[in-house]
Scaffold this motif. Sequence first.
Motif, PDB file in Angstrom:
ATOM      1  N   GLY A  87       0.822  -1.207   0.000  1.00 42.52           N
ATOM      2  CA  GLY A  87       0.000   0.000   0.000  1.00 42.52           C
ATOM      3  C   GLY A  87       0.855   1.254   0.000  1.00 42.52           C
ATOM      4  O   GLY A  87       0.641   2.168  -0.796  1.00 42.52           O
ATOM      5  N   ILE A  88       1.840   1.282   0.882  1.00 45.26           N
ATOM      6  CA  ILE A  88       2.642   2.497   0.996  1.00 45.26           C
ATOM      7  C   ILE A  88       3.465   2.730  -0.274  1.00 45.26           C
ATOM      8  O   ILE A  88       3.800   3.846  -0.618  1.00 45.26           O
ATOM      9  N   GLY A 135       2.323   2.303  -3.116  1.00 43.19           N
ATOM     10  CA  GLY A 135       1.426   2.859  -4.131  1.00 43.19           C
ATOM     11  C   GLY A 135       0.402   1.880  -4.685  1.00 43.19           C
ATOM     12  O   GLY A 135      -0.331   2.226  -5.605  1.00 43.19           O
ATOM     13  N   ALA A 146       1.096   7.322   7.929  1.00 41.79           N
ATOM     14  CA  ALA A 146       1.229   6.455   6.753  1.00 41.79           C
ATOM     15  C   ALA A 146      -0.082   6.325   5.985  1.00 41.79           C
ATOM     16  O   ALA A 146      -0.080   6.077   4.787  1.00 41.79           O
ATOM     17  N   PHE A 191      -2.635   4.216   7.224  1.00 37.31           N
ATOM     18  CA  PHE A 191      -3.265   2.943   7.564  1.00 37.31           C
ATOM     19  C   PHE A 191      -4.402   3.150   8.567  1.00 37.31           C
ATOM     20  O   PHE A 191      -5.252   2.296   8.740  1.00 37.31           O
ATOM     21  N   ALA A 238      -3.243   5.217   2.001  1.00 34.17           N
ATOM     22  CA  ALA A 238      -1.782   5.091   2.035  1.00 34.17           C
ATOM     23  C   ALA A 238      -1.169   5.096   0.636  1.00 34.17           C
ATOM     24  O   ALA A 238      -0.110   5.695   0.424  1.00 34.17           O
ATOM     25  N   ASN A 239      -1.839   4.458  -0.308  1.00 35.27           N
ATOM     26  CA  ASN A 239      -1.218   4.317  -1.634  1.00 35.27           C
ATOM     27  C   ASN A 239      -1.204   5.622  -2.433  1.00 35.27           C
ATOM     28  O   ASN A 239      -0.620   5.676  -3.498  1.00 35.27           O
ATOM     29  N   LEU A 267       4.751   7.911   0.109  1.00 32.81           N
ATOM     30  CA  LEU A 267       5.651   7.773   1.245  1.00 32.81           C
ATOM     31  C   LEU A 267       6.526   6.534   1.066  1.00 32.81           C
ATOM     32  O   LEU A 267       6.243   5.672   0.249  1.00 32.81           O
TER      33      LEU A 267
END
Lengths: 288, 372
Positions: A187-188, A190, B53, B55, B75-76, B80
Amino acid sequence: MAGAVQSNKGSLRTALLLLTPGLVLLIVAFLLPMLYIFLQSVQDEHQQFTMKQYLLFVQDPYYAQVLWRTIKLSLYTVAASLLLAYPVAMFMARTTGKLRGIVTFLIISPHLISVVIRNFGWVVILGDKGWINTTLLNLGLIDEPLRLLYNELGVVIGLVDSFVVYMVLSIATSLYAIDTSLYKAAGILGASRLRAFLTITLPLSLPGMIAGITLVFSLSMSAFVTPALMGGTSVKVMPVIAYEKIMATLNWPLGAALSFLLLASTYALVALFTRLIETKRYKEVFSS
Amino acid sequence: MAKTFDVELHGIRKTFGSNVVVDRFDLQIERGECISFLGPSGCGKTTTLNMIAGFLDPDQGELWIKGKRMNGVPANRRDLGMVFQTYSLFPHMSVADNVGYGLKLRKAAKEEIKTRVAQALELVKLPHVADRYPKQLSGGQRQRIAIARALVTEPSLLLLDEPLSNLDAKLREELREELKRLHKETGVTTIFVTHDQEEALYLSDRIVVLDHGKVEQIGTPYEIYNEPASEFVHTFIGKSNRLTGHVTGLRGEHVELLAGQGEQVFTLTASPRGRAFASGQPVSIYLRPEKIDLEPVGQANASVTQERMSVAGQIRQLAFLGSFIECEVAVGSETMMVRVPAGLQPQSLTAGQQVSLSWHPADVFVFPGKGQ
């Protein structure tokens, strides 16, 4: 070092001892009867060696048709089970503790009832006068009952009902093993939830899917009760005709040959499937 | 124009059920800063990081990253980078695919992905492992790859969630040096969550000390260590001797204190550090072990000057710890730990020996206490 060797020897002996009861049972109740049936399939009525039962399979297209139908229905069952089981397994992987226990029990609980009874249950639901057709007729959506039983659809419904549990549990087990922080990492970086599912969840649940597919396919290939009860006389599969040859026409050699052909084709297909999926890379990633 | 910050937290609050996990969290982080969230487990540091973040969403307050309000942004879509305690490398992808994952999602060209992955691996000094799988790497290597994966997309903010906690002591030190170097080289604004005070002191420009969901202090490592805002901050960072006592009077800029119980009491003075104290008030008194000088009684007491205070004590136990000797000294009814540099004459100290302890009043911390 000496101690380690000693204990290795000891543990080997213990392992053999633990295996003995199972081995004895398998040899007496499975391997020997199999051998006996195999001998039956290659003997004529004067106990002379013959391959004519197996040749019959090549000569008469009827048998090849039945085998193909068996394979086809098993593949349908596998596909439907996979689609139905995956969301349930994902749900189970997301829950923990008590709720997961309850869901697991709900999935297993129908199997506490005999398959014969469950199949008759389907007859009540799917038959011409079953509640699906009655409801649709009463609502005026259809003019005559839908044919949901005694055809291939009926058999697949019955088989899915019987075996989907193996798919759910196999996939769930491999989903449990996925570290949930991987989803955070994706997720982080992207990835949308769909992207994370396609690139992380799906590939990492491959071992569970393979186990589920193999189990459901093998069980569907050899299923007898459900095709017999829900397929009627028109949908004949290999176990059913093998049974008929032996029990109805007392043609033991042909029944035995059909059984072996079924066994061989199931084994060959499963072997081919795992061979194709379990590439070098797969083994590198999933071997422990 | 007002100063703009890379990250801004305004009155962030998060509750789980009736449990307030984070409350009234205000923070501004400048571009290129390395900030640590430091506190014991359950202090809210990880929850706050998870909110930054994306979440988790805060119940109250606003979160801004690079001038954009981030509440409700998943988050996406926050651009980050993050490194997790458990490495979280994708086990079914090669190192190169792991590092390139974020670039692929950003639809970078194949050639570009290849070059940038190579650069990122170069940055973490592991250019030769591109074709391996995470399983074939050591813990330290995995975490370096995870760092490369987080940095390769050139994120606006790097989040480190206890990245060193799963490594053994030696690797931990090595990797924290590496993190410091990477921060210097890339200049990426960094938030580092840890429960390890030494890591926080080592890496951060500023430290946010948290306890029970509340910010106790925000300051440079020097300020946190030498000018703690609360008793919690003082005790959480570094070792300290705690004495119980009460205020006996105020003299000029100093508070006069009496520590100990019954007959075995001794006096101290301390700087009030802006706090108001009243005579007779029970207090907690702190003195760091390395701020105390220990001299055997009878020797010339060179270090005791007019300014310093001294008390008599008796060594109870000694422990040789390499670079220093830790002495447990009985002073009145209290016990104090003292660190003596081991280089001097370790043999000259023995258990049972009468010693004199001395310190500077400025090194004595006094906090309002509940008495005994």
